[in-house]
Design a protein around this motif. Structure first.
Motif, PDB file in Angstrom:
ATOM      1  N   SER A   6     -35.249 -15.659  32.459  1.00 26.34           N
ATOM      2  CA  SER A   6     -35.422 -14.429  31.674  1.00 26.34           C
ATOM      3  C   SER A   6     -34.732 -13.250  32.360  1.00 26.34           C
ATOM      4  O   SER A   6     -34.091 -12.417  31.711  1.00 26.34           O
ATOM      5  N   VAL A   7     -34.887 -13.203  33.667  1.00 27.52           N
ATOM      6  CA  VAL A   7     -34.254 -12.126  34.427  1.00 27.52           C
ATOM      7  C   VAL A   7     -32.736 -12.198  34.303  1.00 27.52           C
ATOM      8  O   VAL A   7     -32.053 -11.186  34.092  1.00 27.52           O
ATOM      9  N   ILE A   8     -32.207 -13.426  34.414  1.00 30.05           N
ATOM     10  CA  ILE A   8     -30.752 -13.608  34.304  1.00 30.05           C
ATOM     11  C   ILE A   8     -30.256 -13.191  32.920  1.00 30.05           C
ATOM     12  O   ILE A   8     -29.243 -12.498  32.781  1.00 30.05           O
ATOM     13  N   ALA A  13     -27.587  -9.344  29.384  1.00 31.67           N
ATOM     14  CA  ALA A  13     -27.636  -8.484  28.204  1.00 31.67           C
ATOM     15  C   ALA A  13     -27.362  -7.025  28.575  1.00 31.67           C
ATOM     16  O   ALA A  13     -26.633  -6.314  27.877  1.00 31.67           O
ATOM     17  N   ALA A  14     -27.936  -6.599  29.698  1.00 36.90           N
ATOM     18  CA  ALA A  14     -27.743  -5.219  30.157  1.00 36.90           C
ATOM     19  C   ALA A  14     -26.280  -4.969  30.506  1.00 36.90           C
ATOM     20  O   ALA A  14     -25.716  -3.919  30.162  1.00 36.90           O
ATOM     21  N   VAL A  20     -19.912  -2.675  26.646  1.00 35.90           N
ATOM     22  CA  VAL A  20     -19.598  -2.227  25.283  1.00 35.90           C
ATOM     23  C   VAL A  20     -19.640  -0.704  25.197  1.00 35.90           C
ATOM     24  O   VAL A  20     -18.742  -0.065  24.630  1.00 35.90           O
ATOM     25  N   CYS A  21     -20.683  -0.101  25.776  1.00 36.53           N
ATOM     26  CA  CYS A  21     -20.808   1.359  25.753  1.00 36.53           C
ATOM     27  C   CYS A  21     -19.660   2.020  26.520  1.00 36.53           C
ATOM     28  O   CYS A  21     -19.089   3.023  26.074  1.00 36.53           O
TER      29      CYS A  21
END
Length: 321
Positions: A6-8, A13-14, A20-21
């Motif tokens: 989950s952390v990975i 995702a972050a 992208v930003c």
């Protein structure tokens, strides 16, 4: 195991969102930043007044450059022993005059004449001549070319020099068209403190920081105090210009410099934010073409007539400020 996964996934995702930003704001910087509005936009800049066609930094050189269509003059200054701000690239006069004296050790009236024939620093093996061989006061440049934008490099870490330059700029009402220039951050800090209303260029240290911000994706989120990016066109190094620094004599270093700095997306981002990108010193038509092709807004040359003829043959697209 699931917690680690989950952390990975969250980390990935972050990172994805950040990338992208960053790319979005790199292309659309005015969402985050107010556009700079300079009172000049110069494609044609004459280095030392066009030192390939007349003796560098003389009134004849500056007058000639203006007469053939330059839009900006680049020059350097020092302080004489009697407190005059004189236009000169070198602190020591040996290369320019043959006399092993410093500008600061002489009164303005005692400065020797330039050599009759002077090698062009950025075009090795080529020389310039001229009728005028006298050093010129910065004030006389301001008097003779009141509306001409000027890049003024402070060559000494000298607070009196900086104050005198600022006073002259204020006296002649040209704070918005005279650019503070220095490679040294300490000198630039004193310049901006003395007169924060004049636009300024990136110092060497700030230029390195600019590249770090660009390659880490942080650049779109960071405000910039500078108005101009002045940098070598790397392809002139060891060809028309032979540097003194040993590290720049290595082909690998120059090649790496070319790859790292000549990034059209970087230049486009800066231009959208209202900065100008000027590449120097381009003394052959192929170099002028290369500088504009990579996205420079302006080119600095020792041969103002050459650059004028190039621009006439290759008119720029309509400007969007």
């Amino acid at each position: 195991m699931m917690d680690a996964l989950s952390v990975i996934l969250l980390f990935c995702a972050a990172v994805g969102v950040y990338v992208v930003c960053s790319l979005y704001f790199l292309r659309n910087p005015l969402i985050l930043h107010k556009k700079k509005r300079l009172e000049f936009h110069c494609r044609h800049i004459s280095h030392r007044g066009g030192s390939g066609e007349k003796i560098e930094n003389t009134m004849e050189a500056f007058t000639h450059a203006v007469s053939v269509g330059t839009e900006m003059l680049e020059m350097d200054c020092h302080l004489t022993s009697d407190g005059c701000v004189v236009v000169s690239h070198d602190k020591n006069l040996l290369r320019q005059t043959g006399y092993d004296k410093t500008v600061s050790s002489l009164r303005f009236q005692d400065l020797p004449l330039y050599k009759e024939r002077l090698e062009v620093t950025f075009y090795v093996g080529h020389y310039s001549t001229g009728k005028d061989r006298k050093f010129v006061l910065l004030e006389d440049i301001f008097k003779n070319f009141p509306n001409m934008p000027v890049i003024l490099e402070i060559k000494e870490n000298n607070e009196l020099l900086i104050r005198k330059v600022s006073d002259l700029v204020k006296q002649y009402g040209r704070e918005t068209i005279t650019v503070w220039a220095s490679e040294e951050s300490g000198v630039m800090e004193k310049c901006k403190k003395q007169n924060p209303f004049m636009p300024c260029m990136f110092t060497l240290r700030r230029g390195v920081l600019l590249l770090l911000l660009f390659y880490t994706g942080l650049l779109p989120f960071v405000p910039l105090q500078e108005s101009l990016l002045l940098f070598y066109l790397p392809s002139v190094i060891n060809r028309t210009y032979i540097p003194e620094e040993a590290i720049l004599k290595r082909r690998f270093v120059v090649s790496l410099l070319q790859k790292l700095t000549m990034r059209k997306s970087l230049f486009e981002h800066l231009i959208k934010r209202g900065l100008q990108v000027q590449l120097f010193v381009c003394n052959e038509e192929s170099d002028i073409e290369a500088a504009f092709a990579v996205g420079a807004t302006g080119v600095m040359t020792d041969y103002p007539t050459l650059l004028t003829n190039y621009i006439k043959k290759h008119p720029p697209p309509p400007a969007v400020y």
